[in-house]
Design an enzyme around this catalytic site. Structure first.
Site, PDB file in Angstrom:
ATOM      1  N   GLU A 128     -14.752 -11.378   9.601  1.00  0.00           N
ATOM      2  CA  GLU A 128     -15.181  -9.990   9.747  1.00  0.00           C
ATOM      3  C   GLU A 128     -16.597  -9.845  10.283  1.00  0.00           C
ATOM      4  O   GLU A 128     -16.853  -8.992  11.133  1.00  0.00           O
ATOM      5  CB  GLU A 128     -15.063  -9.243   8.411  1.00  0.00           C
ATOM      6  CG  GLU A 128     -13.630  -9.013   7.977  1.00  0.00           C
ATOM      7  CD  GLU A 128     -13.514  -8.139   6.744  1.00  0.00           C
ATOM      8  OE1 GLU A 128     -14.368  -7.261   6.516  1.00  0.00           O
ATOM      9  OE2 GLU A 128     -12.541  -8.344   5.990  1.00  0.00           O
ATOM     10  N   HIS A 186       0.816  -1.213   0.000  1.00  0.00           N
ATOM     11  CA  HIS A 186       0.000   0.000   0.000  1.00  0.00           C
ATOM     12  C   HIS A 186       0.853   1.268   0.000  1.00  0.00           C
ATOM     13  O   HIS A 186       0.499   2.258  -0.639  1.00  0.00           O
ATOM     14  CB  HIS A 186      -0.961  -0.005   1.185  1.00  0.00           C
ATOM     15  CG  HIS A 186      -1.989  -1.088   1.074  1.00  0.00           C
ATOM     16  ND1 HIS A 186      -2.083  -2.105   1.990  1.00  0.00           N
ATOM     17  CD2 HIS A 186      -2.924  -1.334   0.141  1.00  0.00           C
ATOM     18  CE1 HIS A 186      -3.059  -2.929   1.620  1.00  0.00           C
ATOM     19  NE2 HIS A 186      -3.581  -2.474   0.499  1.00  0.00           N
ATOM     20  N   GLU A 230      -4.458   1.935  -2.685  1.00  0.00           N
ATOM     21  CA  GLU A 230      -5.005   0.613  -3.016  1.00  0.00           C
ATOM     22  C   GLU A 230      -4.989   0.513  -4.536  1.00  0.00           C
ATOM     23  O   GLU A 230      -5.663   1.282  -5.214  1.00  0.00           O
ATOM     24  CB  GLU A 230      -6.446   0.457  -2.512  1.00  0.00           C
ATOM     25  CG  GLU A 230      -6.580   0.226  -1.034  1.00  0.00           C
ATOM     26  CD  GLU A 230      -6.267  -1.185  -0.582  1.00  0.00           C
ATOM     27  OE1 GLU A 230      -5.608  -1.946  -1.326  1.00  0.00           O
ATOM     28  OE2 GLU A 230      -6.658  -1.528   0.541  1.00  0.00           O
ATOM     29  N   HIS A 266      -7.332  -9.037   1.381  1.00  0.00           N
ATOM     30  CA  HIS A 266      -6.303  -9.503   0.463  1.00  0.00           C
ATOM     31  C   HIS A 266      -6.072 -10.984   0.737  1.00  0.00           C
ATOM     32  O   HIS A 266      -5.909 -11.371   1.888  1.00  0.00           O
ATOM     33  CB  HIS A 266      -4.997  -8.750   0.694  1.00  0.00           C
ATOM     34  CG  HIS A 266      -5.169  -7.271   0.650  1.00  0.00           C
ATOM     35  ND1 HIS A 266      -5.401  -6.507   1.774  1.00  0.00           N
ATOM     36  CD2 HIS A 266      -5.176  -6.417  -0.387  1.00  0.00           C
ATOM     37  CE1 HIS A 266      -5.527  -5.247   1.428  1.00  0.00           C
ATOM     38  NE2 HIS A 266      -5.402  -5.153   0.123  1.00  0.00           N
ATOM     39  N   GLU A 305      -5.725  -2.486  -6.747  1.00  0.00           N
ATOM     40  CA  GLU A 305      -6.166  -3.866  -6.582  1.00  0.00           C
ATOM     41  C   GLU A 305      -6.704  -4.477  -7.859  1.00  0.00           C
ATOM     42  O   GLU A 305      -7.380  -3.818  -8.648  1.00  0.00           O
ATOM     43  CB  GLU A 305      -7.252  -3.937  -5.500  1.00  0.00           C
ATOM     44  CG  GLU A 305      -6.741  -3.526  -4.140  1.00  0.00           C
ATOM     45  CD  GLU A 305      -7.715  -3.785  -3.026  1.00  0.00           C
ATOM     46  OE1 GLU A 305      -7.248  -4.010  -1.901  1.00  0.00           O
ATOM     47  OE2 GLU A 305      -8.948  -3.761  -3.261  1.00  0.00           O
ATOM     48  N   HIS A 349      -1.966  -5.342  -6.506  1.00  0.00           N
ATOM     49  CA  HIS A 349      -2.013  -6.574  -5.716  1.00  0.00           C
ATOM     50  C   HIS A 349      -3.394  -7.210  -5.792  1.00  0.00           C
ATOM     51  O   HIS A 349      -4.371  -6.573  -6.186  1.00  0.00           O
ATOM     52  CB  HIS A 349      -1.630  -6.296  -4.257  1.00  0.00           C
ATOM     53  CG  HIS A 349      -2.452  -5.238  -3.596  1.00  0.00           C
ATOM     54  ND1 HIS A 349      -2.183  -3.894  -3.720  1.00  0.00           N
ATOM     55  CD2 HIS A 349      -3.556  -5.317  -2.802  1.00  0.00           C
ATOM     56  CE1 HIS A 349      -3.065  -3.188  -3.025  1.00  0.00           C
ATOM     57  NE2 HIS A 349      -3.918  -4.045  -2.471  1.00  0.00           N
ATOM     58  N   CYS A 358     -14.051  -7.222   2.688  1.00  0.00           N
ATOM     59  CA  CYS A 358     -13.025  -7.087   1.661  1.00  0.00           C
ATOM     60  C   CYS A 358     -11.677  -7.350   2.310  1.00  0.00           C
ATOM     61  O   CYS A 358     -11.482  -7.061   3.484  1.00  0.00           O
ATOM     62  CB  CYS A 358     -13.066  -5.711   1.015  1.00  0.00           C
ATOM     63  SG  CYS A 358     -13.277  -4.352   2.161  1.00  0.00           S
TER      64      CYS A 358
END
Length: 180
Positions: free
Chosen positions: A82, A22, A108, A64, A110, A28, A62
């Site tokens: 979460e 980040h 970000e 990674h 992504e 990523h 959300c």
């Protein structure tokens, strides 16, 4: 504990420490999930301890994926971690790429696998207070209106998903209800 995520370094997918990805704005891999109950979307308010966008509203979850973690396995894992949801069937809806400044010198960038799940009535949501400070079921048309009128209350990626990818994620039948 250092979390290694899949990021592209000089065109090669490489394990990179999440915060470094980040800070450097490296492209990523990521996963995002939306859970629907009829026309209602489950959104979460990010915990104040998050290292970026604390207190902003986002999609159901959300994250990674860890290095070598399949996206569907990651989505299923993070739904439980979460918001305490298990046993939902998820449908892959879209792969998209975005780049957004998330504050604090962090970017970000992504490549996101987006999943959609359908919740039965009476589903119990149990937010993890380290990740989520609040959850709310919001009618899709109301969510679109809220984001348009108060974008500062929502994460950059949620704004991008709704502005640019709503038909693909939710289907044209649901997304057109936002404009009726």
């Amino acid at each position: 504990m250092s979390i290694m995520i899949p990021a592209w370094v000089d065109g090669t997918l490489t394990p990179v420490e999440k915060l470094d990805a980040h800070k450097l704005g490296l492209k990523h891999k990521a996963v995002s999930v939306f859970v629907l109950r009829g026309q209602d979307v489950l959104i979460q308010q990010r915990a104040m301890g998050k290292y970026h966008t604390p207190g902003l509203w986002a999609n159901t979850c959300c994250t990674h994926p860890e290095w070598d973690e399949p996206p569907m396995a990651c989505a299923t894992r993070r739904l439980q971690e979460e918001v305490g949801l298990t046993g939902l069937s998820l449908e892959h809806r879209h792969q998209l790429e975005y780049r957004a400044d998330v504050g604090g010198g962090l970017i970000e960038h992504e490549v996101v696998e987006v999943y959609l799940g359908h919740a039965p009535d009476g589903l119990t949501v149990i937010p993890n207070p380290e990740e989520v400070m609040a959850v709310e079921w919001v009618a899709f048309p109301d969510l679109m209106t809220m984001v348009q009128h108060h974008p500062e209350r929502f994460t950059p990626w949620l704004r991008i998903y709704l502005a640019d990818h709503a038909d693909t994620i939710f289907g044209t039948n649901l997304s057109k209800t936002a404009f009726e």
